[in-house]
Design an enzyme around this catalytic site. Structure first.
Site, PDB file in Angstrom:
ATOM      1  N   HIS A  74       0.840  -1.202   0.000  1.00 27.88           N
ATOM      2  CA  HIS A  74       0.000   0.000   0.000  1.00 27.88           C
ATOM      3  C   HIS A  74       0.872   1.248   0.000  1.00 27.88           C
ATOM      4  O   HIS A  74       1.954   1.260   0.610  1.00 27.88           O
ATOM      5  CB  HIS A  74      -0.984   0.001   1.172  1.00 27.88           C
ATOM      6  CG  HIS A  74      -0.362  -0.005   2.538  1.00 27.88           C
ATOM      7  ND1 HIS A  74       0.087   1.141   3.151  1.00 27.88           N
ATOM      8  CD2 HIS A  74      -0.130  -1.020   3.426  1.00 27.88           C
ATOM      9  CE1 HIS A  74       0.549   0.834   4.357  1.00 27.88           C
ATOM     10  NE2 HIS A  74       0.455  -0.475   4.551  1.00 27.88           N
ATOM     11  N   ASP A  76      -0.291   4.365   0.955  1.00 29.57           N
ATOM     12  CA  ASP A  76      -0.662   5.374   1.951  1.00 29.57           C
ATOM     13  C   ASP A  76       0.052   5.099   3.266  1.00 29.57           C
ATOM     14  O   ASP A  76       0.540   3.992   3.511  1.00 29.57           O
ATOM     15  CB  ASP A  76      -2.186   5.423   2.148  1.00 29.57           C
ATOM     16  CG  ASP A  76      -2.773   4.109   2.651  1.00 29.57           C
ATOM     17  OD1 ASP A  76      -2.341   3.042   2.182  1.00 29.57           O
ATOM     18  OD2 ASP A  76      -3.665   4.146   3.531  1.00 29.57           O
ATOM     19  N   ASP A 106       6.402   0.979   7.002  1.00 25.61           N
ATOM     20  CA  ASP A 106       5.013   0.623   6.632  1.00 25.61           C
ATOM     21  C   ASP A 106       4.490   1.550   5.563  1.00 25.61           C
ATOM     22  O   ASP A 106       3.873   2.540   5.862  1.00 25.61           O
ATOM     23  CB  ASP A 106       4.156   0.682   7.904  1.00 25.61           C
ATOM     24  CG  ASP A 106       2.771   0.140   7.699  1.00 25.61           C
ATOM     25  OD1 ASP A 106       2.527  -0.507   6.672  1.00 25.61           O
ATOM     26  OD2 ASP A 106       1.913   0.372   8.560  1.00 25.61           O
ATOM     27  N   GLU A 138      -5.089   1.730   2.414  1.00 23.83           N
ATOM     28  CA  GLU A 138      -5.033   0.504   3.222  1.00 23.83           C
ATOM     29  C   GLU A 138      -5.248   0.822   4.692  1.00 23.83           C
ATOM     30  O   GLU A 138      -5.969   0.127   5.394  1.00 23.83           O
ATOM     31  CB  GLU A 138      -3.673  -0.183   3.036  1.00 23.83           C
ATOM     32  CG  GLU A 138      -3.605  -1.591   3.649  1.00 23.83           C
ATOM     33  CD  GLU A 138      -3.113  -1.622   5.096  1.00 23.83           C
ATOM     34  OE1 GLU A 138      -3.143  -2.708   5.687  1.00 23.83           O
ATOM     35  OE2 GLU A 138      -2.713  -0.585   5.645  1.00 23.83           O
ATOM     36  N   GLU A 139      -4.614   1.907   5.130  1.00 22.34           N
ATOM     37  CA  GLU A 139      -4.580   2.214   6.568  1.00 22.34           C
ATOM     38  C   GLU A 139      -5.951   2.605   7.126  1.00 22.34           C
ATOM     39  O   GLU A 139      -6.125   2.641   8.332  1.00 22.34           O
ATOM     40  CB  GLU A 139      -3.569   3.340   6.845  1.00 22.34           C
ATOM     41  CG  GLU A 139      -2.125   2.981   6.538  1.00 22.34           C
ATOM     42  CD  GLU A 139      -1.516   1.988   7.530  1.00 22.34           C
ATOM     43  OE1 GLU A 139      -2.234   1.526   8.431  1.00 22.34           O
ATOM     44  OE2 GLU A 139      -0.332   1.667   7.374  1.00 22.34           O
ATOM     45  N   GLU A 166       3.970  -6.309   3.866  1.00 21.46           N
ATOM     46  CA  GLU A 166       3.848  -5.646   5.172  1.00 21.46           C
ATOM     47  C   GLU A 166       5.049  -6.040   6.042  1.00 21.46           C
ATOM     48  O   GLU A 166       5.609  -7.137   5.879  1.00 21.46           O
ATOM     49  CB  GLU A 166       2.558  -6.093   5.879  1.00 21.46           C
ATOM     50  CG  GLU A 166       1.286  -5.536   5.278  1.00 21.46           C
ATOM     51  CD  GLU A 166       1.019  -4.097   5.655  1.00 21.46           C
ATOM     52  OE1 GLU A 166       1.745  -3.524   6.491  1.00 21.46           O
ATOM     53  OE2 GLU A 166       0.073  -3.532   5.078  1.00 21.46           O
ATOM     54  N   HIS A 359       3.917   3.203  12.285  1.00 21.18           N
ATOM     55  CA  HIS A 359       2.919   4.118  12.883  1.00 21.18           C
ATOM     56  C   HIS A 359       3.481   4.980  14.016  1.00 21.18           C
ATOM     57  O   HIS A 359       2.722   5.724  14.628  1.00 21.18           O
ATOM     58  CB  HIS A 359       1.682   3.359  13.403  1.00 21.18           C
ATOM     59  CG  HIS A 359       0.942   2.601  12.354  1.00 21.18           C
ATOM     60  ND1 HIS A 359      -0.389   2.241  12.469  1.00 21.18           N
ATOM     61  CD2 HIS A 359       1.330   2.127  11.143  1.00 21.18           C
ATOM     62  CE1 HIS A 359      -0.771   1.571  11.400  1.00 21.18           C
ATOM     63  NE2 HIS A 359       0.262   1.489  10.576  1.00 21.18           N
TER      64      HIS A 359
HETATM   65 ZN   LIG Z   1       0.963  -1.395   6.289  1.00 20.08          ZN
END
Ligand SMILES: [Zn+2]
Length: 387
Positions: A74, A76, A106, A138-139, A166, A359
């Site tokens: 992903h 984003d 990520d 995705e997030e 991931e 994150h």
């Molecule tokens: Zn991810």
């Protein structure tokens, strides 16, 4: 040091520079990747979101045949709001064997490794195609991946497998729980608290809904049989309950945001059915007895399906071989993997970096993780080559 590390680093630096927090457009990044691929003679398909503000990207290298391997990630990233960063989140920096920046782990690091592989893929005599599938959003609920899977189906490609990059520290992950976001909205009738006889209290109805969900959650907890997960059962959790404006007013509206983490397919329907039956049979009639126009509605905001282990599928067998391991494990987080699997594509997760660094403020990835990933991908190219 692998020769691919330098191009991967340059690409990652570029990717981190695009602020692709999910609420923003990712089009500039997708267009950059499309141009980057076009510069090497690889045509990419840009698949716009329904409102046109975001896009997925799909590209294929190798023979124009059915099947092949999907490498997916992903584009984003999660927001940096409220986090105290010591560095600019959208300008990659290098320090002590780590690359810092939002998305390094990520999961722009993986996308950079995949893109760095293009010259090798073009030189190799691939036996079957290798596809790139890069998604948006995705997030915030894996919304973009559905468009990729639809495109793959419509194009009749029928891939043999999909690898989702991931962060797993290049371990092979073959399962995770699903993640389903639910919203229950209650409409009663507000009035002054001195005239409760004129109102229909939405908080009281919300409490009844929450009680049903809690009872269900406790019943699931009492059967800890899905031992590959932690905790070993499907969870139901109420996260947000919004209602009310003043102590002296009967609340007319309430919303409940709740969450289901299912260990396997087929767990959601019974939960929904039980709630619907309780609402129809008991909770809504009680509210309507006070106000005929009362309503209770439950909707699914997102539904990320679980990834179910398929130890005998080629995806897992090949990924283990390339990763040099006999073991596969499960992940505590949801991903797009279940969406690919649901479309009939055997899927595993394997990517560079540690989820512990995703994150967070000053997100980083170890350079050695990128090197491991590039090694894995180089072995994949070798495995897929005719000679
Ligand atoms: Zn991810």
């Amino acid at each position: 040091m692998t020769a691919l590390l330098r191009p991967a680093t340059e690409i990652l630096e570029k990717l981190v520079g695009f602020d692709t927090v999910s609420r923003n457009s990712n089009l500039a990044l997708i267009e950059w990747i499309a141009r980057h691929l076009a510069g090497q003679g690889v045509a990419a398909t840009v698949l716009k979101s329904p409102d046109g503000t975001k896009a997925n990207l799909f590209a294929s290298i190798g023979p124009r045949t059915d099947g092949g391997i999907v490498l997916s990630g992903h584009t984003d990233v999660v927001p940096v709001d409220g986090q105290i960063w010591l560095r600019d989140p959208f300008r990659m920096t290098s320090e002590n064997g780590r690359y810092y920046g939002r998305g390094t782990t990520d999961m722009k690091g993986y996308i950079a490794c995949v893109l760095a592989l293009v010259p090798q893929l073009l030189q190799a005599r691939l036996k079957r195609p290798v596809h790139f599938a890069f998604s948006y959003d995705e997030e915030v609920g894996c919304f973009g991946a559905h468009g990729l899977v639809d495109h793959i189906k419509a194009a009749g490609i029928r891939p043999h497998m999909a690898f989702i990059g991931e962060p797993t520290r290049m371990q092979v992950v073959n399962g995770h729980k699903g993640s389903c976001g639910m919203l229950t909205s209650i409409t009663g009738r507000s009035c002054h608290s001195s005239r409760t006889d004129l109102g229909a209290n939405a908080i009281y109805a919300a409490m009844d809904v929450v009680a049903v969900l809690r009872r269900r959650a406790e019943a699931l907890e009492a059967d800890p049989s899905d031992t590959m997960f932690d905790p070993p059962y499907t969870t139901v959790s109420v996260g947000v309950l919004n209602s009310g404006t003043a102590r002296n007013a009967v609340p007319g509206d309430a919303t409940i945001q709740w969450d289901i983490r299912a260990t396997r397919p087929g767990m959601l329907d019974p939960i929904r059915q039980e709630l619907d039956a309780e609402v129809r049979g008991r909770i809504l009639p009680a509210l309507r007895a006070r106000h005929a126009g009362a309503e209770i509605a439950t909707e699914t905001i997102y539904d990320v399906p679980p990834l179910t282990p398929e130890p005998d599928a080629e995806a897992e067998v090949l990924a283990k071989r390339l990763a040099g391991t006999n073991d596969a494990t499960t992940a505590p987080y949801g991903s797009e993997a279940g969406i690919f699997q649901q479309a009939g594509i055997p899927t595993i997760i394997c990517g560079p970096g540690d989820i512990a660094q995703a994150h967070i403020a000053d997100e980083w990835i170890e350079v050695s993780e990128l090197e491991s990933c590039l090694g894995f991908l180089a072995r994949l190219v070798k495995h897929e080559s005719a000679s």
